[in-house]
Structure formats: C-alpha cells, structure tokens
Design a protein around this motif. Sequence first.
Motif, PDB file in Angstrom:
ATOM      1  N   ALA A  88       0.862  -1.179   0.000  1.00  0.00           N
ATOM      2  CA  ALA A  88       0.000   0.000   0.000  1.00  0.00           C
ATOM      3  C   ALA A  88       0.902   1.234   0.000  1.00  0.00           C
ATOM      4  O   ALA A  88       1.844   1.314   0.799  1.00  0.00           O
ATOM      5  N   GLY A  89       0.620   2.160  -0.899  1.00  0.00           N
ATOM      6  CA  GLY A  89       1.445   3.357  -0.982  1.00  0.00           C
ATOM      7  C   GLY A  89       2.875   3.077  -1.355  1.00  0.00           C
ATOM      8  O   GLY A  89       3.788   3.798  -0.922  1.00  0.00           O
ATOM      9  N   LEU A  99      -5.435   0.637   8.619  1.00  0.00           N
ATOM     10  CA  LEU A  99      -6.375   0.371   7.536  1.00  0.00           C
ATOM     11  C   LEU A  99      -7.603  -0.364   8.059  1.00  0.00           C
ATOM     12  O   LEU A  99      -8.744  -0.027   7.712  1.00  0.00           O
ATOM     13  N   LYS A 127      -5.430   9.088   0.694  1.00  0.00           N
ATOM     14  CA  LYS A 127      -4.519   7.950   0.718  1.00  0.00           C
ATOM     15  C   LYS A 127      -5.208   6.705   1.281  1.00  0.00           C
ATOM     16  O   LYS A 127      -5.088   5.605   0.730  1.00  0.00           O
ATOM     17  N   THR A 128      -5.944   6.889   2.371  1.00  0.00           N
ATOM     18  CA  THR A 128      -6.654   5.760   2.974  1.00  0.00           C
ATOM     19  C   THR A 128      -7.753   5.271   2.050  1.00  0.00           C
ATOM     20  O   THR A 128      -7.983   4.051   1.922  1.00  0.00           O
ATOM     21  N   GLU A 130      -7.820   5.270  -1.222  1.00  0.00           N
ATOM     22  CA  GLU A 130      -7.272   4.465  -2.308  1.00  0.00           C
ATOM     23  C   GLU A 130      -6.809   3.103  -1.816  1.00  0.00           C
ATOM     24  O   GLU A 130      -6.892   2.106  -2.535  1.00  0.00           O
ATOM     25  N   ALA A 131      -6.319   3.040  -0.579  1.00  0.00           N
ATOM     26  CA  ALA A 131      -5.928   1.741  -0.014  1.00  0.00           C
ATOM     27  C   ALA A 131      -7.153   0.844   0.160  1.00  0.00           C
ATOM     28  O   ALA A 131      -7.111  -0.356  -0.155  1.00  0.00           O
ATOM     29  N   VAL A 250      -2.531  -3.692  -3.041  1.00  0.00           N
ATOM     30  CA  VAL A 250      -3.655  -2.776  -3.241  1.00  0.00           C
ATOM     31  C   VAL A 250      -3.304  -1.684  -4.243  1.00  0.00           C
ATOM     32  O   VAL A 250      -4.195  -1.070  -4.838  1.00  0.00           O
ATOM     33  N   ASP A 251      -2.010  -1.450  -4.454  1.00  0.00           N
ATOM     34  CA  ASP A 251      -1.594  -0.447  -5.440  1.00  0.00           C
ATOM     35  C   ASP A 251      -1.852  -0.923  -6.862  1.00  0.00           C
ATOM     36  O   ASP A 251      -2.285  -0.146  -7.718  1.00  0.00           O
TER      37      ASP A 251
END
Length: 383
Positions: A88-89, A99, A127-128, A130-131, A250-251
């Motif tokens: 993630a990120g 998360l 950011k959260t 998109e995760a 998750v990306d």
Amino acid sequence: MKPDLHIVGAGLTGLTAAIEAAERGWRVTVAEAHSRPGGRARTLPAPYRANLGAHAIYVDGPWWAWLERRGLTPPIVAAPHQAGLVRAGGRLGPWPAELSQAIAALPAEAPAEESFRAWLLRHVDAKTAEAIVGVVFIFTFDHDPGRLSAAFVHQRLRRALAGGARYVTGGWSTLVDLLAERAAGLGARIHTRTRVSALPAGPTILATSLAAARRLTGDASLTWPSARMTTVDVGLRADGGPDWFRVIDVDHRIYAARYSLADPTLAPPGHELIQISAACAPGERKADAERRVRQLLDESWPGWRAAVQWYRSAVRTDCTGAIDLPGTTWHDRPAVGRGGGLTVATDQSAAPGLLAEVGISAAQLALQQLGETPRLAQAHVGV
C-alpha cells in the motif's frame, strides 16, 4: 420419458438447480459442454490441483445453509494464521492496523447512487481511500472498484472482512462431485460433452454465462458489466520459502495466495501451489499484467523463479460475477424470468448474493417462476 425441465450448464448453479428441481418432482436433464460437471468450479488433476474459478466459499451465506440442510457441505479449511503481506502506498509489509481501523469506522450503510470512492472521500483521507479501494479488488476483481456503487461495494466489504471465507479441501471438484452425485441420485440426468446450440423445447434454465445465454437466445438485453483479469497459477518447490499465506497488492490490484499452505493436498509434498489474480485495466495486455505479478513475486518470494515446476496463465473476461455501477443494484440486472418457460440463472442475473451466490439465488428464483411441474399439476387434478 421426456424431461419436464432442461438445464443448460452443470456448474454450481446448474447442479443446485437440478437438485432443487428433482426434489420438487421435476424430471430433469442437464447438458454440460465439458467432459465433466463443474463449469468454472473445476479443479485440475494432480500434481497441482489448481481451481479454475474463485477459491473461497462463504460459510455465513444462504448457499452454505442450503448445503447444510442437505448434508452436502464439503470438507473445508480456514485460512492459516501465517502473516500476510500488503503493498500500500508503494510499501510492502504487514497489514496496516490503521487500515482495519479506518474500514471499521465507516458508516454501516452506503448509498447506491454514489460511487464508492466519492463516498469514501467523505469519511477518510485520499490515501486511505485508495488503499481501501485496492482491498475491494479481492472480491470484485475490478481494476477500479472505486468507480462502483458504494452500496454494492460496502456490503461486500463488510461481509468479506467478517471472516466467513473457507476453502474446499481438495479444490472445488470435491463439492462438485457431491452435488453431481446427489442430483443423479434424485434422478437428474447429466449429459457431459453435450454442447447446446439451440434452446430446448419446454421449461429451461440457462445456467451458463450471461454471454452464452445471449448467444443462445439472441436477446441483446442479456448483458451486464463484469471484470476482466489475468490469472497466474504457479507450482513450485517449497525450498524454505517465506511463510506468508497471502500477498495483497492494493496499489496494483493483485491478490496472491499459497492455497497449498491451507490445504496440502493441492500440491505434492515439498511443493507449493500459488494462485494469483490481477485486475486488467481496459486495453491492458495479458503480458503486462503477468509482468506486474512476477514483480510482486520477486519482492515477496525471492528466488521463486528457480523453484518453478509448473506455470500457467490466462485472461478471464466476464466470469467473476456482476458489478453494479452507481445508481444500479442487483434488481437492475437482467431478469431471471424471460417468458415462455425460459429462465436465465447466471452470476450476473437479477438476484442477491456474493459472487457465485448470485447464480445460486437466480436458480432458486427460476424454479419459483417456473412453478409446479406437470406431474404435480396432473396429480392435483386427479385428486
């Protein structure tokens, strides 16, 4: 004797329909194009018993209760306790506790008319958001679940994280064999290697893909969005590899799981079976999706390439169930009843459920719409 009911397709949906119909007194014939029943729920023979379709069954759902009532529940295993990895990120590491906290803090209900991403951004930072969208890929298989209906996604997210997922020991074929045996025991006739090119005469349930139903009927309205993904299955020597059970990217919308860690019967001793799904963006080539998968394995299992004993990959289109866009729900999908004794029971039909449960619900709705069998109706007249 001529059958009272024709079922096209001997996957989980078709076999469930055959059992319920036979229990109600129908004389049932099931036509299956492949050499054995199962549809997308088939499992390859040894040494690497890879499933063709989705891998988990939800034991908190209505279909599991249906199986329990009939003594048809297969042997199952839960996910092992080995730690998983999440990217993630841009960072690959343990599942971020924050998360889980963010997901748990979301409201209990979400609107159908708003996209999941837009709804998330009213509750969490970008950011959260998109995760969380990336996590949702696991059960939607969509390249951008944030564009889907917030209600559709959120209901499935809560259920997927509730812990009801289990894995059928020996692969999906274990359950398929149980269903086929019960259907045959009730008198249903299952004809494999039988490809149907025209609609049968009389009451019929098309328990196929929606695309196949569209071809058979010529009905252009039999369409609904689904996902496109690349699957990669790898059999390899264990060779003291890492101990993770799953890796979630998750990306890049990738899910990899070592199913042999949960069920050792899926691979030979000293070997592992990893099955991987990667969402394909519109126009993305299979080779590009595979490249993303290999890069993830390079990071999460260094040296995996030298241990590979078996490898296969495929692109799968419109075979992972329905997805609802903003402003739509399952009620808006193609109706099960098509008139004239024809019903369409697919994973994209107008029926509730999660993934394959939609097809099961559609099969049950189909039988309700077809009503009494001719034999039962004649018996009532005789009385």
